[in-house]
Design a protein around this motif. Structure first.
Motif, mmCIF file in Angstrom:
data_model
loop_
_atom_site.group_PDB
_atom_site.id
_atom_site.type_symbol
_atom_site.label_atom_id
_atom_site.label_comp_id
_atom_site.label_asym_id
_atom_site.label_seq_id
_atom_site.Cartn_x
_atom_site.Cartn_y
_atom_site.Cartn_z
ATOM 1 N N ASN A 101 -15.914 -3.206 -7.405
ATOM 2 C CA ASN A 101 -14.650 -4.162 -7.339
ATOM 3 C C ASN A 101 -14.891 -4.990 -8.743
ATOM 4 O O ASN A 101 -13.664 -5.196 -9.244
ATOM 5 N N ARG A 111 0.903 -1.051 0.029
ATOM 6 C CA ARG A 111 0.071 0.125 -0.005
ATOM 7 C C ARG A 111 1.103 1.417 -0.194
ATOM 8 O O ARG A 111 0.661 2.331 -0.726
ATOM 9 N N VAL A 169 -10.392 0.423 -4.943
ATOM 10 C CA VAL A 169 -11.755 0.462 -4.680
ATOM 11 C C VAL A 169 -12.080 1.307 -3.374
ATOM 12 O O VAL A 169 -12.740 2.103 -3.383
ATOM 13 N N ALA A 170 -10.883 1.244 -2.581
ATOM 14 C CA ALA A 170 -11.050 2.173 -1.358
ATOM 15 C C ALA A 170 -10.780 3.660 -1.531
ATOM 16 O O ALA A 170 -11.632 4.407 -1.137
ATOM 17 N N ASN A 208 -7.924 -3.709 -4.361
ATOM 18 C CA ASN A 208 -8.516 -3.223 -3.114
ATOM 19 C C ASN A 208 -8.190 -1.807 -2.662
ATOM 20 O O ASN A 208 -9.046 -0.998 -2.393
ATOM 21 N N ILE A 246 -9.520 -7.331 4.506
ATOM 22 C CA ILE A 246 -8.269 -6.736 4.414
ATOM 23 C C ILE A 246 -7.979 -7.224 2.799
ATOM 24 O O ILE A 246 -7.567 -6.272 2.113
ATOM 25 N N ALA A 287 -7.659 6.530 2.460
ATOM 26 C CA ALA A 287 -8.524 5.463 2.229
ATOM 27 C C ALA A 287 -8.155 3.892 1.893
ATOM 28 O O ALA A 287 -8.465 3.050 2.257
ATOM 29 N N GLY A 288 -6.879 4.200 0.827
ATOM 30 C CA GLY A 288 -6.474 3.035 0.552
ATOM 31 C C GLY A 288 -5.596 2.340 1.672
ATOM 32 O O GLY A 288 -5.637 1.052 1.825
ATOM 33 N N ARG A 345 -13.935 6.410 -1.567
ATOM 34 C CA ARG A 345 -13.970 7.066 -0.370
ATOM 35 C C ARG A 345 -14.951 8.143 -0.130
ATOM 36 O O ARG A 345 -15.366 9.023 -1.019
ATOM 37 N N GLN A 398 -14.597 7.071 10.201
ATOM 38 C CA GLN A 398 -15.240 5.618 10.249
ATOM 39 C C GLN A 398 -14.719 4.590 10.007
ATOM 40 O O GLN A 398 -13.645 4.891 8.921
ATOM 41 N N VAL A 399 -15.107 3.454 10.117
ATOM 42 C CA VAL A 399 -14.520 2.366 9.938
ATOM 43 C C VAL A 399 -14.951 1.551 8.700
ATOM 44 O O VAL A 399 -15.898 1.793 8.551
ATOM 45 N N ASN A 400 -14.092 0.930 7.975
ATOM 46 C CA ASN A 400 -14.605 0.297 6.709
ATOM 47 C C ASN A 400 -14.234 -1.278 7.041
ATOM 48 O O ASN A 400 -12.960 -1.582 7.058
ATOM 49 N N HIS A 401 -15.273 -2.120 7.299
ATOM 50 C CA HIS A 401 -15.161 -3.036 7.901
ATOM 51 C C HIS A 401 -14.683 -4.567 6.890
ATOM 52 O O HIS A 401 -14.811 -5.546 7.147
ATOM 53 N N GLN A 402 -14.462 -4.045 5.528
ATOM 54 C CA GLN A 402 -14.401 -4.984 4.349
ATOM 55 C C GLN A 402 -13.145 -5.776 4.959
ATOM 56 O O GLN A 402 -12.248 -5.338 5.589
ATOM 57 N N ASN A 416 -18.120 4.475 3.969
ATOM 58 C CA ASN A 416 -17.539 5.196 4.590
ATOM 59 C C ASN A 416 -17.836 6.617 4.636
ATOM 60 O O ASN A 416 -18.094 7.495 3.376
ATOM 61 N N GLN A 433 -20.122 -4.488 0.920
ATOM 62 C CA GLN A 433 -19.059 -3.366 1.050
ATOM 63 C C GLN A 433 -19.910 -2.377 1.701
ATOM 64 O O GLN A 433 -20.846 -1.937 1.476
ATOM 65 N N GLN A 434 -19.250 -1.959 2.861
ATOM 66 C CA GLN A 434 -19.752 -1.003 3.634
ATOM 67 C C GLN A 434 -19.527 0.409 3.373
ATOM 68 O O GLN A 434 -18.445 0.625 2.775
ATOM 69 N N ARG A 472 -7.763 0.846 4.294
ATOM 70 C CA ARG A 472 -8.875 -0.141 4.171
ATOM 71 C C ARG A 472 -8.854 -1.445 4.930
ATOM 72 O O ARG A 472 -7.905 -1.949 4.834
#
Lengths: 223, 223
Positions: free
Chosen positions: B92, A160, B199-200, B196, A221, A200-201, B204, A215-219, B217, B214-215, A204
């Motif tokens: 995605n 990343r 996408v994030a 990944n 990893i 964001a990246g 965003r 806020q959290v992004n629960h996807q 943000n 996908q949740q 993630r």
DNA sequence: GTCTATACGCCGATAGAC
DNA sequence: GTCTATCGGCGTATAGAC
């Protein structure tokens, strides 16, 4: 006081060469820029470039160092200021310390394009320069990011960080997205967008600590 | 049937030049690679390169086209298959259609490094090639992404698409993050991580449609 | 049609005069 | 510190061999 006085003629020549080289490197790249073109634009003799900088590579190193050094100093200064606060940092403030010095604190206006171009050169050219100029900055910022993303596997974080640097280089190279006109405001907007995109990246799937408004992004990893 | 038979000597020469040029372009870049070095490695006469490809730029175009064309065909094929489904797509799956052809469907093993290098050349070199090879792919995929991120202002989306392309280029150029050894698995992992990360970054602050796992943000788009 | 020999004006670098 | 002269190598073009 007597023999150590500055030689204005020399300094003029050196700076004229640096200015001319910088413009031509940005426009055509390193290999495609000839010392003859640089000497002509700077209005100096062909051999002067070699006398002052030793070689074409030496000239490139000097061109780059003169603008990137103060920016990297500012980056480290900001990161150290954050770390002195002894609270847990946010990813956002770390990336601001990394990227905002590209537009704040009066960096030279041609630095972004120069960085974008030099980072795009083949590894044989970039490697010695990047090691010299960026070793400390890269290590310290990567360590700071590890701290705020403690649950992210190190091999994922390495990817990343790598992807973030790629975004930065491409952004610096063009300074405006394809299809848009360049403007100072557009570039400032791009730096802001680079920070947002990178936050964001990088984060993630991770729980961001110490930043209640993120806020959290629960996807998952990966995969 | 008689005079139209293939001439093996010619084909051999052409391909040997392409192979040699490809390796040298990847290693040293376009401008720093000499036609003499290419001719020597391919074991052909210096002038043969000019006969078959017209110029050094023509040679670069042919080197690139032979590997990127099938990949771009595969990309468009996958996107069209998605669009035929007539449901709303996920970000995605669009990015998978864009990036997975780089590792699936037998692309040439040297394509990633070649793409990474060519995209890094100065604009005067890349512009005609990118317009020829990528105009349709870029337009179609950008349009597909606009559809799944309908609330994102177009100037923000342009920046994010730009940042994504930068990540891709940098990733292709090195094929492993700095400090890690290259391996086929490492590169595959990198493509997954690129998807990944993208996408994030792209989504965003946006509500992703049609992808229940996908949740969201809810951070503000910029600033 | 395919390839080769050759030539032109550039290139980065350097040695040595001033 | 600056300049001229010069080196081997460069991209490209072309005339002509096969």
């Amino acid at each position: 006081m007597s023999t150590k006085s500055v030689q204005p003629k020399n300094i003029d020549t050196r700076d004229r060469i640096l200015d001319a080289a910088e413009e031509l490197f940005v426009e055509h790249g390193f290999a495609a820029t000839s010392l003859r073109a640089i000497a002509t634009r700077a209005d100096v003799n062909l051999a002067a470039t070699n006398y002052h900088f030793g070689s074409k590579m030496g000239l490139l190193g000097s061109v780059f160092h003169r603008h990137i050094f103060p920016v990297n100093e500012e980056r480290l200064k900001r990161l150290k200021a954050l770390e002195r606060s002894e609270r847990s940092l946010t990813l956002n403030e770390i990336l601001e310390a990394l990227f905002l010095p590209l537009i704040e604190g009066l960096p030279h206006e041609r630095l972004p394009a120069l960085m974008g171009r030099i980072f795009s050169e083949p590894e044989s050219i970039t490697k010695p320069i990047i090691e010299k100029e960026f070793a400390e900055v890269a290590a310290r910022f990567q360590a700071a990011i590890v701290k705020v993303l403690p649950d992210l596997p190190i091999e994922i974080l390495r990817w990343r960080f790598h992807l973030m640097i790629g975004s930065m280089i491409h952004m610096l190279k063009f300074q405006s997205p394809i299809g848009s006109e360049y403007s100072r405001d557009m570039f400032t907007k791009g730096i802001e967008e680079l920070i947002n995109y990178s936050v964001a990246g990088l984060s993630r799937g991770q729980n961001l600590q110490g930043n209640p408004d993120q806020q959290v992004n629960h996807q998952e990893i990966s995969k």
